[in-house]
Design a protein around this motif. Structure first.
Motif, short mmCIF file in Angstrom:
data_model
loop_
_atom_site.label_atom_id
_atom_site.label_comp_id
_atom_site.label_asym_id
_atom_site.label_seq_id
_atom_site.Cartn_x
_atom_site.Cartn_y
_atom_site.Cartn_z
N ALA A 145 0.92 -1.16 0.11
CA ALA A 145 -0.01 -0.03 0.04
C ALA A 145 0.84 1.24 0.01
CB ALA A 145 -0.97 -0.10 1.09
N ALA A 146 2.06 1.38 0.48
CA ALA A 146 2.83 2.36 0.81
C ALA A 146 3.53 2.60 -0.46
CB ALA A 146 3.83 2.42 2.10
N SER A 147 3.96 1.67 -1.13
CA SER A 147 4.58 1.54 -2.43
C SER A 147 3.98 1.84 -3.54
CB SER A 147 5.73 0.46 -2.73
OG SER A 147 4.90 -0.80 -2.86
N GLY A 148 2.60 1.38 -3.48
CA GLY A 148 1.71 1.46 -4.63
C GLY A 148 1.89 0.38 -5.78
N ASP A 149 2.70 -0.62 -5.36
CA ASP A 149 3.31 -1.55 -6.25
C ASP A 149 2.49 -2.62 -6.14
OD1 ASP A 149 4.52 -3.21 -8.30
OD2 ASP A 149 6.41 -2.58 -7.48
N TRP A 150 1.19 -2.74 -6.48
CA TRP A 150 0.35 -3.78 -6.23
C TRP A 150 0.81 -5.23 -7.42
CZ3 TRP A 150 -1.97 -3.90 -1.99
CH2 TRP A 150 -2.17 -2.81 -1.27
N ASP A 151 1.34 -4.80 -8.53
CA ASP A 151 1.91 -5.73 -9.19
C ASP A 151 2.92 -6.80 -8.58
OD1 ASP A 151 0.06 -5.12 -11.48
OD2 ASP A 151 1.48 -4.13 -12.31
N ARG A 152 3.93 -6.05 -7.82
CA ARG A 152 4.70 -6.77 -7.22
C ARG A 152 4.11 -7.42 -6.01
NH1 ARG A 152 8.70 -9.97 -6.57
NH2 ARG A 152 10.29 -9.57 -5.11
N TYR A 153 3.08 -7.02 -5.15
CA TYR A 153 2.59 -7.48 -4.20
C TYR A 153 1.92 -8.85 -4.54
CZ TYR A 153 -0.95 -8.54 -0.59
OH TYR A 153 -1.72 -9.22 0.29
N GLU A 154 1.41 -8.80 -5.82
CA GLU A 154 0.64 -9.91 -6.46
C GLU A 154 1.76 -10.99 -6.79
OE1 GLU A 154 -1.64 -10.66 -10.46
OE2 GLU A 154 -2.50 -9.15 -9.39
N ALA A 155 2.74 -10.60 -7.31
CA ALA A 155 3.83 -11.48 -7.66
C ALA A 155 4.44 -12.30 -6.55
CB ALA A 155 4.80 -10.95 -8.26
N ILE A 156 4.60 -11.70 -5.48
CA ILE A 156 5.26 -12.01 -4.05
C ILE A 156 4.13 -13.11 -3.54
CG2 ILE A 156 5.72 -11.60 -1.82
CD1 ILE A 156 6.86 -8.94 -2.70
N CYS A 157 2.90 -12.91 -3.56
CA CYS A 157 1.94 -13.91 -3.04
C CYS A 157 1.74 -14.97 -3.99
CB CYS A 157 0.35 -12.97 -3.06
SG CYS A 157 0.43 -11.63 -1.76
N ARG A 158 2.02 -14.96 -5.05
CA ARG A 158 1.73 -15.93 -6.30
C ARG A 158 3.21 -16.60 -5.80
NH1 ARG A 158 2.40 -13.82 -11.13
NH2 ARG A 158 1.20 -12.13 -10.77
N GLU A 159 4.26 -16.09 -5.57
CA GLU A 159 5.56 -17.05 -5.21
C GLU A 159 5.59 -17.56 -4.10
OE1 GLU A 159 8.52 -13.91 -5.34
OE2 GLU A 159 8.50 -13.31 -7.50
N ARG A 160 4.73 -17.16 -3.22
CA ARG A 160 4.58 -17.69 -1.88
C ARG A 160 3.41 -18.52 -1.67
NH1 ARG A 160 7.31 -14.48 2.63
NH2 ARG A 160 9.11 -13.36 1.25
N GLU A 161 2.76 -18.56 -2.71
CA GLU A 161 1.63 -19.48 -2.83
C GLU A 161 0.35 -19.12 -1.75
OE1 GLU A 161 2.30 -23.62 -2.86
OE2 GLU A 161 3.47 -23.55 -4.39
N ASP A 162 0.18 -17.71 -1.65
CA ASP A 162 -0.31 -17.08 -0.41
C ASP A 162 -1.73 -16.71 -1.24
OD1 ASP A 162 -1.61 -15.42 1.53
OD2 ASP A 162 0.04 -14.19 1.73
N LEU A 163 -2.74 -17.64 -1.19
CA LEU A 163 -3.94 -17.47 -1.86
C LEU A 163 -4.62 -16.29 -0.97
CD1 LEU A 163 -4.76 -21.24 -2.67
CD2 LEU A 163 -4.02 -19.44 -4.14
N ILE A 164 -4.63 -16.26 0.15
CA ILE A 164 -5.41 -15.19 1.11
C ILE A 164 -4.88 -13.87 0.73
CG2 ILE A 164 -5.96 -14.21 3.24
CD1 ILE A 164 -5.89 -17.24 4.16
N GLY A 165 -3.73 -13.52 0.65
CA GLY A 165 -2.84 -12.33 0.30
C GLY A 165 -3.35 -12.07 -1.28
N TYR A 166 -3.04 -13.11 -1.91
CA TYR A 166 -3.29 -12.90 -3.66
C TYR A 166 -4.85 -12.31 -3.83
CZ TYR A 166 -3.51 -13.98 -8.30
OH TYR A 166 -3.61 -13.70 -9.93
#
Length: 184
Positions: free
Chosen positions: A163-184
């Motif tokens: 939220a602070a960085s505004g980089d939601w694409d990177r957030y989504e990628a990190i969640c996918r890499e971590r298999e974090d379905l709730i975060g994704y």
């Protein structure tokens, strides 16, 4: 006698070196160490400035009274001063370099292994966040915090950093890499 109200602790010690002569000290050093640990949470400028003074006072105590702390604060008073100064916008690059190195050292080369303590990583993330380096903090989180590793409530979350960085694409990628379905 009372200390002049217009002098900082550092100025008082500089003007009256006899205050610390012959190993003198004026409070229980373990209490000062506890105050330093709590000072890590401070962001209000006037309080951080007082905490810097306390760290400077501790740094001037005899070496046998400067007890070691938990990493990355093994040198209790100088490293707290480094963090607190950076919180005030001073010596930021030095602080970031130091805490980045300590955070990297606290992690292992095995991605599935978690560091014994998260303090070094958390401190680095907090410092990046405080100094407005939100994208760097997001990248550091991805690199230094193993999937599933819990950080303390004092550390920024992945969601807060996104939220602070505004980089939601990177957030989504990190969640996918971590298999974090709730975060994704």
């Amino acid at each position: 006698s009372e200390a002049p109200a217009d002098l900082s602790v550092v100025e008082l010690i500089d003007q009256h070196p006899e205050l610390l002569a012959d190993g003198s000290y004026h409070l229980d050093v373990s209490h000062l160490g506890s105050a330093m640990r709590y000072a890590r949470l401070l962001t209000e400028r006037s309080l951080v400035e007082k905490a810097v003074e306390m760290a400077e006072y501790g740094s001037r105590l005899p070496k046998d009274l400067q007890y070691a702390g938990e990493g990355p604060f093994e040198e209790m008073f100088p490293t707290h001063r480094l963090l607190l100064d950076a919180t005030l916008g001073r010596h930021v690059d030095d602080a970031l370099a130091y805490f980045a190195g300590r955070a990297s050292a606290a992690t292992t080369s095995d991605d599935t292994a978690a560091p014994q303590s998260t303090t070094a990583v958390e401190t680095y993330l907090v410092l990046l966040q405080r100094t407005g380096r939100h994208a760097d903090a997001l990248a550091a989180f991805a690199e230094l915090v193993p999937p599933g590793r819990e950080l303390s409530a004092h550390a920024p979350t992945l969601l807060e950093l996104a939220a602070a960085s505004g980089d939601w694409d990177r957030y989504e990628a990190i969640c996918r890499e971590r298999e974090d379905l709730i975060g994704y």
